[in-house]
Each structure stands twice: as structure tokens, then as C-alpha cells.
Design an enzyme around this catalytic site. Structure first.
Site, PDB file in Angstrom:
ATOM      1  N   ALA A  79       0.833  -1.202   0.000  1.00 21.77           N
ATOM      2  CA  ALA A  79       0.000   0.000   0.000  1.00 21.77           C
ATOM      3  C   ALA A  79       0.872   1.259   0.000  1.00 21.77           C
ATOM      4  O   ALA A  79       0.774   2.097  -0.902  1.00 21.77           O
ATOM      5  CB  ALA A  79      -0.941  -0.019   1.200  1.00 21.77           C
ATOM      6  N   ARG A  82     -11.783 -19.024   5.227  1.00 20.12           N
ATOM      7  CA  ARG A  82     -10.864 -19.227   6.342  1.00 20.12           C
ATOM      8  C   ARG A  82     -11.528 -19.346   7.691  1.00 20.12           C
ATOM      9  O   ARG A  82     -11.144 -20.170   8.508  1.00 20.12           O
ATOM     10  CB  ARG A  82      -9.904 -18.050   6.387  1.00 20.12           C
ATOM     11  CG  ARG A  82      -9.023 -18.053   5.198  1.00 20.12           C
ATOM     12  CD  ARG A  82      -8.209 -16.799   5.106  1.00 20.12           C
ATOM     13  NE  ARG A  82      -7.300 -16.988   3.989  1.00 20.12           N
ATOM     14  CZ  ARG A  82      -6.428 -16.101   3.599  1.00 20.12           C
ATOM     15  NH1 ARG A  82      -6.331 -14.956   4.235  1.00 20.12           N
ATOM     16  NH2 ARG A  82      -5.639 -16.351   2.588  1.00 20.12           N
ATOM     17  N   GLU A 133      -3.773  -2.613   4.768  1.00 16.26           N
ATOM     18  CA  GLU A 133      -4.340  -3.359   5.897  1.00 16.26           C
ATOM     19  C   GLU A 133      -4.677  -2.464   7.078  1.00 16.26           C
ATOM     20  O   GLU A 133      -5.513  -2.810   7.910  1.00 16.26           O
ATOM     21  CB  GLU A 133      -3.369  -4.474   6.322  1.00 16.26           C
ATOM     22  CG  GLU A 133      -3.981  -5.435   7.324  1.00 16.26           C
ATOM     23  CD  GLU A 133      -3.112  -6.644   7.640  1.00 16.26           C
ATOM     24  OE1 GLU A 133      -2.204  -6.969   6.850  1.00 16.26           O
ATOM     25  OE2 GLU A 133      -3.349  -7.262   8.692  1.00 16.26           O
TER      26      GLU A 133
HETATM   27  C1  LIG Z   1       2.390 -14.720   6.030  1.00 18.21           C
HETATM   28  C2  LIG Z   1       1.371 -13.927   5.272  1.00 18.21           C
HETATM   29  C3  LIG Z   1       0.914 -14.355   4.029  1.00 18.21           C
HETATM   30  C4  LIG Z   1      -0.020 -13.618   3.323  1.00 18.21           C
HETATM   31  N1  LIG Z   1      -0.426 -14.065   2.089  1.00 18.21           N
HETATM   32  C5  LIG Z   1      -1.293 -13.307   1.374  1.00 18.21           C
HETATM   33  C6  LIG Z   1      -1.665 -13.683   0.048  1.00 18.21           C
HETATM   34  O1  LIG Z   1      -1.215 -14.703  -0.476  1.00 18.21           O
HETATM   35  N2  LIG Z   1      -2.521 -12.901  -0.635  1.00 18.21           N
HETATM   36  C7  LIG Z   1      -3.018 -11.750  -0.087  1.00 18.21           C
HETATM   37  O2  LIG Z   1      -3.763 -11.052  -0.767  1.00 18.21           O
HETATM   38  N3  LIG Z   1      -2.675 -11.356   1.154  1.00 18.21           N
HETATM   39  C8  LIG Z   1      -1.823 -12.102   1.892  1.00 18.21           C
HETATM   40  N4  LIG Z   1      -1.474 -11.701   3.159  1.00 18.21           N
HETATM   41  C9  LIG Z   1      -1.942 -10.397   3.660  1.00 18.21           C
HETATM   42  C10 LIG Z   1      -1.133  -9.286   3.032  1.00 18.21           C
HETATM   43  O3  LIG Z   1       0.182  -9.695   2.819  1.00 18.21           O
HETATM   44  C11 LIG Z   1      -1.107  -8.028   3.883  1.00 18.21           C
HETATM   45  O4  LIG Z   1      -2.373  -7.720   4.326  1.00 18.21           O
HETATM   46  C12 LIG Z   1      -0.611  -6.856   3.064  1.00 18.21           C
HETATM   47  O5  LIG Z   1       0.583  -7.175   2.406  1.00 18.21           O
HETATM   48  C13 LIG Z   1      -0.421  -5.639   3.929  1.00 18.21           C
HETATM   49  O6  LIG Z   1       0.190  -4.621   3.171  1.00 18.21           O
HETATM   50  P1  LIG Z   1       0.358  -3.182   3.750  1.00 18.21           P
HETATM   51  O7  LIG Z   1       1.077  -2.398   2.731  1.00 18.21           O
HETATM   52  O8  LIG Z   1      -0.932  -2.676   4.219  1.00 18.21           O
HETATM   53  O9  LIG Z   1       1.261  -3.370   5.069  1.00 18.21           O
HETATM   54  P2  LIG Z   1       2.724  -4.003   5.281  1.00 18.21           P
HETATM   55  O10 LIG Z   1       3.250  -4.672   4.094  1.00 18.21           O
HETATM   56  O11 LIG Z   1       2.655  -4.758   6.560  1.00 18.21           O
HETATM   57  O12 LIG Z   1       3.632  -2.741   5.496  1.00 18.21           O
HETATM   58  C14 LIG Z   1       3.617  -1.974   6.642  1.00 18.21           C
HETATM   59  C15 LIG Z   1       4.661  -0.904   6.510  1.00 18.21           C
HETATM   60  O13 LIG Z   1       4.483   0.051   7.532  1.00 18.21           O
HETATM   61  C16 LIG Z   1       5.706   0.289   8.187  1.00 18.21           C
HETATM   62  N5  LIG Z   1       5.392   0.638   9.562  1.00 18.21           N
HETATM   63  C17 LIG Z   1       4.555   0.005  10.418  1.00 18.21           C
HETATM   64  N6  LIG Z   1       4.481   0.672  11.568  1.00 18.21           N
HETATM   65  C18 LIG Z   1       5.274   1.743  11.441  1.00 18.21           C
HETATM   66  C19 LIG Z   1       5.597   2.831  12.297  1.00 18.21           C
HETATM   67  N7  LIG Z   1       5.064   2.951  13.498  1.00 18.21           N
HETATM   68  N8  LIG Z   1       6.473   3.743  11.830  1.00 18.21           N
HETATM   69  C20 LIG Z   1       7.022   3.652  10.597  1.00 18.21           C
HETATM   70  N9  LIG Z   1       6.713   2.672   9.752  1.00 18.21           N
HETATM   71  C21 LIG Z   1       5.860   1.734  10.170  1.00 18.21           C
HETATM   72  C22 LIG Z   1       6.503  -0.952   8.027  1.00 18.21           C
HETATM   73  O14 LIG Z   1       7.876  -0.661   8.129  1.00 18.21           O
HETATM   74  C23 LIG Z   1       6.098  -1.371   6.621  1.00 18.21           C
HETATM   75  O15 LIG Z   1       6.883  -0.677   5.693  1.00 18.21           O
HETATM   76  C24 LIG Z   1      -0.535 -12.436   3.876  1.00 18.21           C
HETATM   77  C25 LIG Z   1      -0.092 -12.002   5.121  1.00 18.21           C
HETATM   78  C26 LIG Z   1       0.846 -12.734   5.825  1.00 18.21           C
HETATM   79  C27 LIG Z   1       1.267 -12.254   7.174  1.00 18.21           C
END
Ligand SMILES: Cc1cc2nc3c(=O)[nH]c(=O)nc-3n(C[C@H](O)[C@H](O)[C@H](O)COP(=O)(O)OP(=O)(O)OC[C@H]3O[C@@H](n4cnc5c(N)ncnc54)[C@H](O)[C@@H]3O)c2cc1C
Ligand code: SF4
Ligand code: FES
Lengths: 253, 646
Positions: B45, B338, B433
Site C-alpha cells: 500500500a 478461512r 491493511e
Molecule cells: C504470512 C502472510 C501471508 C499472506 N499471504 C497473502 C496472500 O497470499 N494474498 C493476499 O492477498 N494477502 C496475503 N497476506 C496479507 C497481506 O500480505 C497483507 O495484508 C498486506 O501485504 C499488507 O500490506 P500493507 O502495505 O498494508 O502493510 P505491510 O506490508 O505490513 O507494510 C507496513 C509498513 O508500515 C511500516 N510501519 C509500520 N508501523 C510503522 C511505524 N510505526 N512507523 C514507521 N513505519 C511503520 C513498516 O515498516 C512497513 O513498511 C498475507 C499475510 C501474511 C502475514
């Protein structure tokens, strides 16, 4: 899944307060570790022990603990990511060690990766190499349909093999010349194999190699140590492809 | 005044997004250069948003706590990403993806947002292919698809078992290109610990440099949170060790409403817990359920022998095996969503039929698929997952059934956002997320990657323009304003207070205990008595935390213990809100299962008359109770029904 118990282990761990401080080994004892415990969980146990003694825990890098983020590092008994092949430190388990064993734990040692604290090093140099050209220059939107350009299955698979690099730095830490060739070649190769990345392949190879040289990584003398220590089995064949792309770029100049 | 205005555009479902785009503000290229945007998080994201905003010409400041943007936890996603491309000609469509996502979410997501998500899903695949993401391909060279739980069509794109990694590296490439061009400045090893609000608008953040320990100020015209999920409130989860709620939680305390905090997802296929030193749980991709059959012994004495280690799974004949998912849900079988699969596993284990020495595991058996397709095919499909399983457990899954158990995996709840992805604080956005928006009470597999990239590549870059178009007169935000001073003092004070306790127990000690309370009472099955007990236990533990915490090391230096302490402190507060929300919602829906709300057959019973709303919680101060606001959900394009996978 009942595992053996390691009754006592001796740990020799590199401690260094910060980038400027002089570091040294400290010795610790740890008892009753189950073989099903991961190496980093073993360090967690040690750290809990240190906290209970009001001492500062050992700092080490880690995050996903499933072998994919590339954050964990560590030289364990003289080998990057420990004794197992194709395993990152976070996936190494204590059943791999003998009861009574002494385990030596050090940070990556390379001029390009200075120590920040204890076992944590600074890998920003990798970032800079990728910023120099480790991408396809496309902007969001305005791209063709995903199926517009077919890609042969074998090419896609080969590109995927190269793309599996997690950027951990074990290749550099292992290489006696501190060369980053395996890391650089993985990205160059992945993109050169795909029609989407081919367009800028020569420019990419040139820019990434130039940056790698500027940052003080050593030359590759084909020892192959990088491949054998790479947790993702990135093949040195990619280095050959990088050399070809680089040569092409030079010829175009 | 009710602050909950979802701002859903007029028009029919299919026209909303195009109408909206046509009518919102756009900033001219010359003005974009004068505008700064902070993006916290570099996962799918945040990474995609930061790159896309910089491509448009905004100045972007990007933050992550890891040493590199590439390590955000999106990297760990295995299975795949959904898109309504209909490449398989199996009658997929935007409507079908929309419908299945709403149904999978148990009718607790907003129609307009989900429809838009389905609409832009196809463009995501195109974008990733153009970036050089090595998706799996068939022998004709075209993109391959697999099927996933909760869907009747094959719409999941994948790159071996490393889809998240490949998508994130594609996005990281785009980010790197902008870093090189000067459009993005990355602050890695920085943890954002507060949001600065000036005259009611988000104007910056306070972050701790994790290397030096210094508290720093950053100003901007708008702030985007993309900080991922809060599953780590349970301590053990499939999240990375550093995943936290801190930035989102402080946003809540500054006035952003928190949506549906009790909605968390428990993933049915994780490697079971091995002991009390365990630090995290490893997911085995859900795609395994395509070919693996889930079972436990029919006879309790067989289960007991398996637990005692006196009987091997392969010695149990087929007739003595209970394929309970196929038995209970003939239509979807092993591919039920799930939440359904997780609860069914818990039900068998609670009834005494569980396996492993703990009795807390069920089998996932590939014997049948290997007999049918050959070991080679299975190796091709799942080779790396099988290898990972063997590395962790020392059991060969080609020869023995895998053992799996449910684990906390994903948070559907998160910061409440309107259709523009803006929180209730003007100028503060939440994407990926960390918002509550698209998955209702349960997320379908392969839909989180889709949502993260939809938000970052194709939605936020448009909707934020509407806000920023009104900000072009606002000069660069100076960080010497009193609001920055105040926020910085707040952060320093909070951390100091933790550091100065000088008690006897580590942050992990408290985190583990909190995790136990949450798993026992706010986990897979919840009831009023347990939830009330949880509220009491959380309060008690929190008091002990503030009395007996020990943070070793220096205050102004790299200090992992201090980082952990700060995160645990926020998890305590979140845990209370989750429990309160779970108590309030006296129905079963999606991942939220209330024992008081079941059908005669023991299946979840949703209550649409009383609970068809989004619970948006407003912070009212340290001592006060939070206020509950309800966003009613209207379903105008879908016939709402009790979910059935029979
Ligand atoms: C093991 C696993 C397998 C998965 N498999 C799938 C799949 O096959 N298909 C699917 O659709 N989804 C899957 N998911 C879910 C999906 O991967 C996640 O929901 C999604 O990637 C989240 O993306 P995001 O960019 O929101 O957050 P994230 O990728 O978690 O990124 C969070 C970011 O925020 C930063 N951050 C957090 N807190 C702070 C802070 N306080 N200060 C500064 N930076 C901060 C971190 O450094 C990171 O850069 C899976 C999840 C897991 C755990
Ligand atoms: S090539 Fe291998 S060892 Fe080197 S950074 Fe990549 S994964 Fe690590
Ligand atoms: S901690 Fe992520 S690869 Fe080891």
C-alpha cells in the site's frame, strides 16, 4: 514433533556498543533449549536471561522470521546464515546443533556493511545500487494488458529464480573480495530475461555496476562462494549474464 | 454532528468511481511540486502510493521501521493476488469479484468501496507485469491462475509461493526510480510515534530514529498511514516481529475513528505451536487446500494414541479418517473460507480429536493428490512450501500428512476511512491493511495484496488530489509550530515514562501474557462472560506493566527493548478497544464468532437487524469510555443472505 533438548550451549557473541566503539566477543551460557526452537528464538531466550540480569540484550536484525524479508543476517560458526544450505538464520533450528557445543555469532563483516550495533549492520549500499537502475522505467497507469506480451514459461521461471533474491547480503559477507556481483546480477538477469525489462537492459547493467564499484565493493574473481552460501540458491550463471549485458553496454558506447 | 460521512458518490454502482473521478479536484503540475506528502509504510500500500504520488510530482517523505523499504511484511505473502480478468473464461467479472468479496466479508463491508476495488483489480496485474514481476505462466506464455478459498472461479495470479515478495519488489523498483529522481526521500529505521494535527488538519508526524534514538519532527500537507495490520496484539501471529499498531493508534488518539477493531482473521493453515519459547507462527499458504485433504481420526482413542506418539498417521485407514470439512460442507469442501475452516478445526480439537503432542492440530494430507497427480506435480505446485514445512518441523510432507492449526493472520478492522480513504482527521489517509475498508468481517484469500495495490496505485493518488487541490495556498509546513513541540514532548514523555519504571520484567514478558488473554477470550470463539473477563485481565496486566516493566539499554541510542515497550503499551490499549467492540457486537459474523449467536446446527448466525453497521470508535480521553458511532450499511445491489458453504 518431539525434539531433543540441548542441555547446555556456550555462545560467543560479538558485542559492539555502536558504529564507533571497539567491539569484542562475550561468552554466555544457555541451558535447556529444545531442538524445535529456531536460532533467533534461542537468542530471544538469551536476551530474556540478560534482561533478568539487568544487562543489555544482544541487538540483531530480524523481522519476518520466515526466510523472506532478508532482514536477518549473522555469521554462525564462520558461515553466513549458519551451517545449513538454503536456509536463512531465522529458519535455522537448534536441532542442527550438538549438546555442549560452542557457537560463535558475528555480524556480516564487509567494509561496505559497517556495524551499527552488536550484530546489526548497515546495508544501505544495496539500496543505492538498486536505485541506480534496478527497475523497469514504467509509470503507474498507461501500460498494456497483462497478456499483451506472452513470455515463454521457461523464461518466466528463470526470471523468477533470479528474482528470489532477498537482499540479505550473505553473498557479500562470504566473498573474500566483498563483491556484490551475485546480488547485482540477480536483478539485472531477472529483468533482462523478461521482454518488459529488456528494453533498458544495457543501461541498467552499466548503471548498477558503476554504482557498485563506486561504493567500494570488491571485484568478482569467480570463487563461487556466494552461490554456495546464498540462502535462495541464486546461481552464478546470473553473473555470466550480467557480464554479457555489461559487455553489450560497453560496446554500445 | 455525526462525523461519519462515508461520502459515497451518487449514481449506479458501476458509475460511482468514474463519476467521482470526473468531479474531484486535480492539482496542476506546477503546484504539485510545492506540496509535501508523508507516507508511513513501504508495503504494497505505502510503497505503491509513495511511488505513484512522486511520479505525479508531489514531494514524498516515506517511512519504515525496517532497514529497507523492501522488507515490509507484504514481502511474506505467499499465495497470490486476485483480479477480475476472466482470462480463464470461467465467467468471472467485476460484479462476481465484488459479490464474492462482499459475501466472503459476511455483508459487513461497504458496497461502493468493494465495487471500486474489483473495478481496478485488472489494472494492477497489467501494472505489475509491466514492472517485470515474474508471474507464473502457462506453456503458451500467458498468465496462469489458481483458485482460492471462497471463490467459484480461478482468478488468482501468483509467482510461485512468493507472490507478495515479487509484487513488493516490483513496487520497490518503482519507489527506487523515484528516489533516484529526487521525488521520494526514504527514512528507513524510523518509527512514527505520533501524528501532528494543526487547526484540525494532519500536518506531520513525530518519528524516532531507531539508530540514534533521536525524536524527530516532519511536516507535510497531508499524511498517509500504510502501516499494516495489528495481529501482533495476540503476540503469536503470522505477522513479522515488528508489525505494530502504534502509528494508527496515535492517530486514533488524535481523533481518527477506529473501525471494527474486533474483526481479525484466523488463518486455518499454520504450523502448530511447538512450545512456549515460540516467537511467531508460520503460515502454510492456503493454496495448499486446493490439493490437501483435511482430516482428524474418527475415533478418539486413535487421536489419543497419535498424541502420545504410539500411532502413526499413515497407519490409520481411510475409513477411520474424518474428513470433517468435506462432511460438513459438501459444496466447498476443503475450500471453505478461512473463518469456517478455522472454527471447524477448533471444534474437532476441543472435542478431543486433535493430533500432535498438544492435541492442537489437524492433518492436511497430500497422499490423495500425490496418488492422483504424481509427486512431481505436487512438487512443482508447492515445492518451496513443502521444503519450508520440513525445515521447521523436520517432517517430510510428501510421506506424512502435514499438521496445521489456525493462527492470527490479518486484521480486517483498522482506521475508519471514507470513500476517499480519508480518516476522520482531514488530511490524514489510511490505506492497505491499516484501514477497515474492504473486507468486512472476513477477508478472502489473495484479496489483501489486491487491496493494498488498488489503494496505492489507483485510488489514493486520485482522491488525495481532491484534498490537496484546496491546499495549494498553504506554504511548506514548518516544524517549529507549538503543535509539533507538544507532540514531540508527548512522545518523549510516553517513552520516558516506560523507560523510568525500572521494574523487573521485559516487554516480551508482558506481550506474551497479553497474547494469551487475547487468544483465550478474544480469539476464535467469544462470549460475553469471556470478553468481560478479558477486559478485567487486560486492565490488571496493564497496571502490572506500568509498575514492573524493565527497559534496559540507553534512552537516546539504538534500543530494541524501548521499541518493543512502546509497541506493547499501544497494544494494551488496542486490546481493550477490540474486546469492547467484540462485546458490543452480539452477533456472529465472519471472523467474529459469538457463542451466543449460533444456528441449531452450530453455524454462525448473523443478525442483520441489529448489527448491519460498521462500528467506528471515537477516543474520548484517557479516563473516559470511547464513543461508538455506527455507519449503517446499505446493500442495494446484492441480495443479502446468510452465508452458506454447504
Ligand atoms: C504470512 C502472510 C501471508 C499472506 N499471504 C497473502 C496472500 O497470499 N494474498 C493476499 O492477498 N494477502 C496475503 N497476506 C496479507 C497481506 O500480505 C497483507 O495484508 C498486506 O501485504 C499488507 O500490506 P500493507 O502495505 O498494508 O502493510 P505491510 O506490508 O505490513 O507494510 C507496513 C509498513 O508500515 C511500516 N510501519 C509500520 N508501523 C510503522 C511505524 N510505526 N512507523 C514507521 N513505519 C511503520 C513498516 O515498516 C512497513 O513498511 C498475507 C499475510 C501474511 C502475514
Ligand atoms: S544473492 Fe543470495 S546471498 Fe546475495 S543478497 Fe541475494 S539472497 Fe542474499
Ligand atoms: S527474519 Fe526475514 S528472512 Fe530472516
Amino acid at each position: 514433533m518431539s525434539d531433543k533438548i540441548l542441555k547446555e550451549l556456550t555462545l560467543k557473541i560479538w558485542r559492539q556498543q555502536n558504529a564507533k566503539a571497539k567491539g569484542g566477543f562475550e561468552t554466555y551460557k544457555i541451558r535447556d533449549v529444545s531442538g524445535g526452537t529456531s536460532f533467533l528464538e534461542m537468542l530471544d531466550i538469551l536476551n530474556e536471561q540478560l534482561v533478568s540480569e539487568n544487562k543489555e540484550p544482544v541487538a540483531f536484525d530480524h523481522d519476518c522470521r520466515e526466510g523472506i524479508c532478508g532482514m536477518c543476517s549473522l555469521f554462525i560458526n564462520g558461515r553466513a546464515h549458519g551451517p545449513d544450505d538454503e536456509v536463512t538464520t531465522c529458519q535455522l533450528h537448534m536441532r542442527r546443533f550438538r549438546d555442549g557445543e560452542t557457537i560463535t555469532v558475528e555480524p556480516w563483516r564487509s567494509g561496505a556493511f559497517p556495524v551499527i550495533k552488536d550484530l546489526i549492520v548497515d546495508r544501505k549500499a544495496f539500496e543505492k545500487i538498486l536505485q541506480a537502475g534496478g527497475y523497469v522505467s514504467v509509470t503507474t497507469g498507461g501500460v498494456p494488458d497483462g497478456n499483451a506480451i506472452p513470455v515463454a514459461n521457461e523464461k518466466a521461471e528463470e526470471a523468477m529464480d533470479a528474482a528470489a533474491c532477498i537482499g540479505c547480503g550473505a553473498c557479500v559477507a562470504t566473498c573474500k573480495n566483498s563483491s556484490a556481483m551475485l546480488f547485482v546480477s540477480a536483478k539485472v538477469s531477472q529483468l533482462a530475461l523478461l521482454p518488459q525489462g529488456k528494453v533498458e537492459a544495457a543501461r541498467r547493467a552499466r548503471a548498477m555496476v558503476a554504482t557498485m564499484d563506486e561504493l567500494g565493493f570488491g571485484n568478482c574473481t569467480n570463487t563461487g562462494a556466494c552461490e554456495s552460501e546464498c540462502p535462495k540458491k541464486i546461481s552464478v550463471e546470473h553473473i555470466a549474464r550480467l557480464n554479457r549485458e555489461y559487455l553489450k553496454a560497453k560496446l554500445q558506447e | 454532528m455525526n462525523k461519519l460521512n462515508a461520502k459515497i458518490p451518487e449514481g449506479s454502482l458501476g458509475e460511482k468511481w468514474s463519476n467521482h473521478k470526473a468531479h474531484i479536484g486535480v492539482v496542476s503540475p506546477a503546484n504539485k511540486r510545492k506540496l509535501d506528502v508523508i507516507v508511513v509504510g513501504t508495503g504494497l500500500a505505502g510503497g505503491s502510493a509513495a511511488a505513484s504520488l512522486a511520479e505525479l510530482g508531489y514531494n514524498v517523505l516515506s517511512f519504515c521501521y525496517q532497514d529497507s523499504p523492501r522488507r515490509a511484511h507484504s514481502i511474506a505473502a505467499q499465495g497470490g493476488i486476485n483480479a477480475a480478468k476472466n482470462y480463464q473464461n470461467d465467467n468471472d467479472s467485476v460484479y462476481r469479484l465484488f459479490y464474492e468479496t462482499i459475501k466472503g466479508g459476511d455483508y459487513r463491508a461497504r458496497e461502493a468501496n468493494v465495487y471500486r476495488l474489483a473495478e481496478v483489480s485488472g489494472a494492477i496485474i497489467d501494472q505489475c507485469v509491466a514492472q517485470g514481476v515474474p508471474f507464473a505462466r502457462d506453456y503458451g506464455g500467458l498468465l496462469d491462475n489458481r483458485s482460492f478459498g471462497g471463490a467459484l472461479v480461478s482468478r488468482t495470479f501468483y509467482a510461485r509461493g512468493q507472490t507478495g515478495q515479487q509484487l513488493l519488489l516490483g513496487c520497490y523498483g518503482a519507489l527506487n526510480r523515484q528516489i533516484k529522481n529526487g521525488g521520494v526521500k526514504v527514512y528507513s529505521r524510523h518509527e512514527v510515534l505520533d501524528i501532528v494535527v494543526i487547526d484540525g488538519k494532519a500536518r506531520g508526524v513525530i518519528a524516532r530514529d531507531l539508530v540514534t534514538g533521536k525524536i524527530e519532527r516532519f511536516g507535510a500537507h497531508a499524511v498517509v498511514l500504510a502501516t499494516g495490520g495489528y495481529g501482533n496484539v495476540f503476540f503469536l501471529s503470522t505477522n513479522a516481529m515488528g508489525c505494530n499498531v502504534s502509528a494508527a493508534w496515535q492517530a486514533y488518539k488524535r481523533g481518527a475513528f477506529f473501525g471494527n477493531p474486533c474483526f481479525v482473521q484466523i488463518h486455518p493453515t499454520c504450523i502448530p505451536v511447538h512450545g512456549d519459547q515460540q516467537s511467531k507462527l508460520t503460515l502454510m499458504s492456503e493454496s495448499l487446500r486446493n490439493d490437501g485433504r483435511v482430516w482428524v481420526p474418527k475415533k478418539k482413542e486413535d487421536a489419543e494414541k497419535l498424541q502420545a506418539g504410539t500411532l502413526a498417521p499413515n497407519d490409520i485407514p481411510d475409513a477411520e479418517r474424518d474428513f470433517y470439512l468435506e462432511r460438513r460442507y459438501p459444496a466447498f469442501g476443503n475450500l471453505v473460507p478461512r473463518d469456517v475452516a478455522s472454527r471447524a478445526a477448533k471444534e474437532r480439537c476441543d472435542a478431543g480429536f486433535g493430533v500432535n503432542n498438544t492435541g492442537k492440530a489437524v492433518f492436511l494430507d497430500f497422499k490423495y493428490a500425490i496418488d492422483r497427480l504424481g509427486e512431481e506435480t505436487i512438487r512443482k505446485r508447492y515445492g518451496n512450501l513443502f521444503q519450508m514445512y520440513e525445515k521447521i518441523t523436520a517432517v517430510n510432507p510428501y510421506k506424512n500428512p502435514m499438521m496445521i492449526y489456525p493462527a492470527i493472520h490479518y486484521s480486517m478492522g483498522g482506521l475508519w476511512v471514507d470513500y476517499n480513504l480519508m480518516t476522520t482527521i482531514p488530511g490524514l489517509y489510511a490505506i492497505g491493511e491499516c484501514n477497515f475498508s474492504d473486507h468486512g468481517a472476513n477477508r478472502l484469500g489473495a484479496s489483501a495484496l489486491m487491496q493494498g495495490l488498488a489503494d496505492g496505485y489507483f485510488i489514493l493518488p486520485y482522491t488525495i488530489g481532491d484534498y490537496l487541490a484546496k491546499e495549494i495556498q498553504t506554504p511548506r509546513v514548518k516544524t517549529d509550530a507549538p503543535e509539533f513541540e507538544e507532540a514531540e514532548n508527548r512522545v518523549t514523555g510516553r517513552l520516558r515514562a516506560l523507560y523510568d519504571i525500572k521494574g523487573t520484567k521485559s516487554p516480551d514478558h508482558f506481550h506474551k501474557h497479553l497474547g494469551h488473554v487475547m487468544w483465550d477470550h478474544v480469539g476464535m470463539a467469544r462470549d460475553a462472560a469471556g470478553l468481560k473477563e478479558a477486559l478485567r485481565a487486560i486492565e490488571e496486566l496493564k497496571k502490572e506493566f506500568y509498575r514492573d516493566l524493565r527497559v534496559t539499554g540507553d534512552f537516546t541510542a539504538m534500543n530494541n527493548e524501548l521499541e518493543k515497550a512502546g509497541r506493547v503499551a499501544d497494544f494494551f490499549e488496542l486490546a481493550s478497544l477490540m474486546t469492547r467492540d467484540a462485546l458490543e457486537r452480539a452477533e456472529s459474523c465472519g471472523g467474529h464468532f459469538r457463542l451466543e449467536s449460533v444456528t441449531e446446527e452450530g453455524e454462525a448466525r448473523r443478525d442483520d437487524d441489529l448489527f448491519r453497521f460498521v462500528a467506528a470508535w471515537e477516543y474520548k480521553g484517557e479516563e473516559a469510555e470511547p464513543a461508538l458511532h455506527k455507519e449503517a450499511l446499505a446493500y442495494e445491489n446484492i441480495q443479502i443472505a446468510q452465508r452458506s458453504y454447504k
